[in-house]
Design an enzyme around this catalytic site. Sequence first.
Site, short mmCIF file in Angstrom:
data_model
loop_
_atom_site.label_atom_id
_atom_site.label_comp_id
_atom_site.label_asym_id
_atom_site.label_seq_id
_atom_site.Cartn_x
_atom_site.Cartn_y
_atom_site.Cartn_z
N ASN A 213 19.77 -59.99 3.18
CA ASN A 213 19.75 -59.79 1.73
C ASN A 213 20.92 -58.90 1.33
OD1 ASN A 213 18.81 -56.89 1.74
ND2 ASN A 213 17.14 -57.85 2.86
N ASP A 311 4.81 -54.72 8.05
CA ASP A 311 5.19 -53.88 6.91
C ASP A 311 5.30 -52.44 7.44
OD1 ASP A 311 5.28 -52.20 4.64
OD2 ASP A 311 4.45 -53.84 3.42
N LYS A 346 2.86 -51.70 -6.05
CA LYS A 346 3.36 -51.56 -4.68
C LYS A 346 2.97 -50.20 -4.10
CE LYS A 346 7.03 -54.28 -4.02
NZ LYS A 346 8.41 -54.72 -4.11
N1 CTP Z 1 8.95 -52.26 3.52
C1 CTP Z 1 8.79 -52.03 4.86
N2 CTP Z 1 8.54 -53.08 5.71
C2 CTP Z 1 8.47 -54.34 5.23
C3 CTP Z 1 8.68 -54.58 3.85
C4 CTP Z 1 8.91 -53.50 3.02
O1 CTP Z 1 8.86 -50.87 5.30
N3 CTP Z 1 8.26 -55.33 6.07
C5 CTP Z 1 9.17 -51.09 2.62
C6 CTP Z 1 10.56 -51.03 2.02
O2 CTP Z 1 11.44 -50.26 2.83
C7 CTP Z 1 10.29 -50.36 0.69
C8 CTP Z 1 8.90 -50.85 0.31
O3 CTP Z 1 8.29 -51.24 1.54
O4 CTP Z 1 10.20 -48.97 0.81
C9 CTP Z 1 8.89 -51.98 -0.66
O5 CTP Z 1 9.69 -53.02 -0.18
P1 CTP Z 1 9.76 -54.41 -0.94
O6 CTP Z 1 10.58 -55.35 -0.12
O7 CTP Z 1 10.15 -54.16 -2.36
O8 CTP Z 1 8.22 -54.77 -0.92
P2 CTP Z 1 7.43 -55.97 -0.37
O9 CTP Z 1 6.18 -55.41 0.21
O10 CTP Z 1 8.25 -56.80 0.54
O11 CTP Z 1 7.07 -56.74 -1.72
P3 CTP Z 1 7.79 -57.97 -2.47
O12 CTP Z 1 8.81 -58.54 -1.53
O13 CTP Z 1 6.69 -58.86 -2.76
O14 CTP Z 1 8.38 -57.36 -3.71
#
Ligand code: CTP
Length: 409
Positions: A213, A311, A346
């Site tokens: 990304n 996550d 979130k």
């Molecule tokens: N994050 C993480 N591990 C993942 C996904 C996310 O640690 N596998 C953490 C990111 O570093 C950030 C927060 O969670 O601090 C939110 O990340 P984001 O990508 O915005 O959230 P998602 O849970 O992936 O939600 P979405 O993609 O549906 O917006």
Amino acid sequence: MSELLDKHIVLGLSGGVACYKAAELCRALVKQGATVQVVMTEAAAQFITPVTMQALSNRPVFVSQWDAREPNNMAHINLTREADAMLVAPASADFMAKLLHGRADDLLSLMCLARPIDKVPLLLAPAMNREMWSHPATQRNMSQLRADGAHVLGVGQGEQACGETGDGRMLEPDELLQEVVKLFQPKVLQGKNVLVSAGPTFEAIDPVRGITNLSSGKMGFALAHAAHQAGANVTLVAGPVALTTPYGVRRWDVRSALEMHAAVMSHVDKADVFIATAAVADWRPAQVATEKIKKAASGHMPAIDWAENPDILAQVASSARAQNGQLFCVGFAAESHDLAAHAQAKRQRKQVPLLVGNIGANTFGSDDNTLMLVDEFSVIEWPKDAKLRLARKLVAEIAARLPSFRKTT
Ligand code: CTP
């Protein structure tokens, strides 16, 4: 950013080949907005001329305590009273031995002794041959100088002017600049262990392709930098980004979400704060092809099976240490719309006390950002600013929320 605006720095040079680096340092300090008063020992003037230092600092250079340019002939008093800090770079072994005894038979050592000790911090940037550096006398002198309140900086390692290789090289001009900037930052995270995840992840499809990304890692790197300058021991787990490691920060490079997960988990036990700025891929190809996938004759893209990545933030935030308040977790959310609603949802889903929202298109790759801080009680918006300035504000905000801070204030 002018990091040293309104700061008056006395830059002292004692004798050593590293004097050539002091010229670059002087320039860097001036560029950051500082006024720089250069003072040299006679030995330093053997290595670089006062003319060069005058041209770079735009001020007359002082070498002798008998300099008649000062109307009262008290250069040692006049030049130290307006200083915000004194930095001796290079600080030779001999010069430090002299300081240790409070000797004052040249202008620079006289100034070190005559400076108001509580108002004007003294930084020493040692520079010498490796044998001189490791000699018990030098090591003993440095610990005594530290005990006397001087900030004795570390040294670099590598090839030396004498042809030998080892410890004792003076830090590089940019590293010294960072030390000066750090000196003026409030130490709100002194002694805390801070873990930061930053950048994108790269999920391999085959040996030459993958999905990733647009995260540049800049916000995470700025936070690591700011936390270090606030006195923290910082570990930065970085996805694939082309950024220089902030000075003083320990960096672990990773590529995939699984690697980032493993790196975070191996460091989080000692952390007091975890700041998850990384844009972690939610999915990875379930199988990574061992050979490059060739274009299919059918004209269709081959289907890929996806496996969900862990996550990282949610897992860390649900750990016992986070739940009982020993580890403070901060999440980030890069959204495209409805920032406040997504950020709040979130935050609750990941069980973090503080979540920082930003609009992905505004932050990815940019040096500026706009932040929205969401906690249980409030939503605060911080207007567009340099990422480093926002990072410093956020570090102060995090520090104010730590249990230890709340107890002592
Ligand atoms: N994050 C993480 N591990 C993942 C996904 C996310 O640690 N596998 C953490 C990111 O570093 C950030 C927060 O969670 O601090 C939110 O990340 P984001 O990508 O915005 O959230 P998602 O849970 O992936 O939600 P979405 O993609 O549906 O917006």
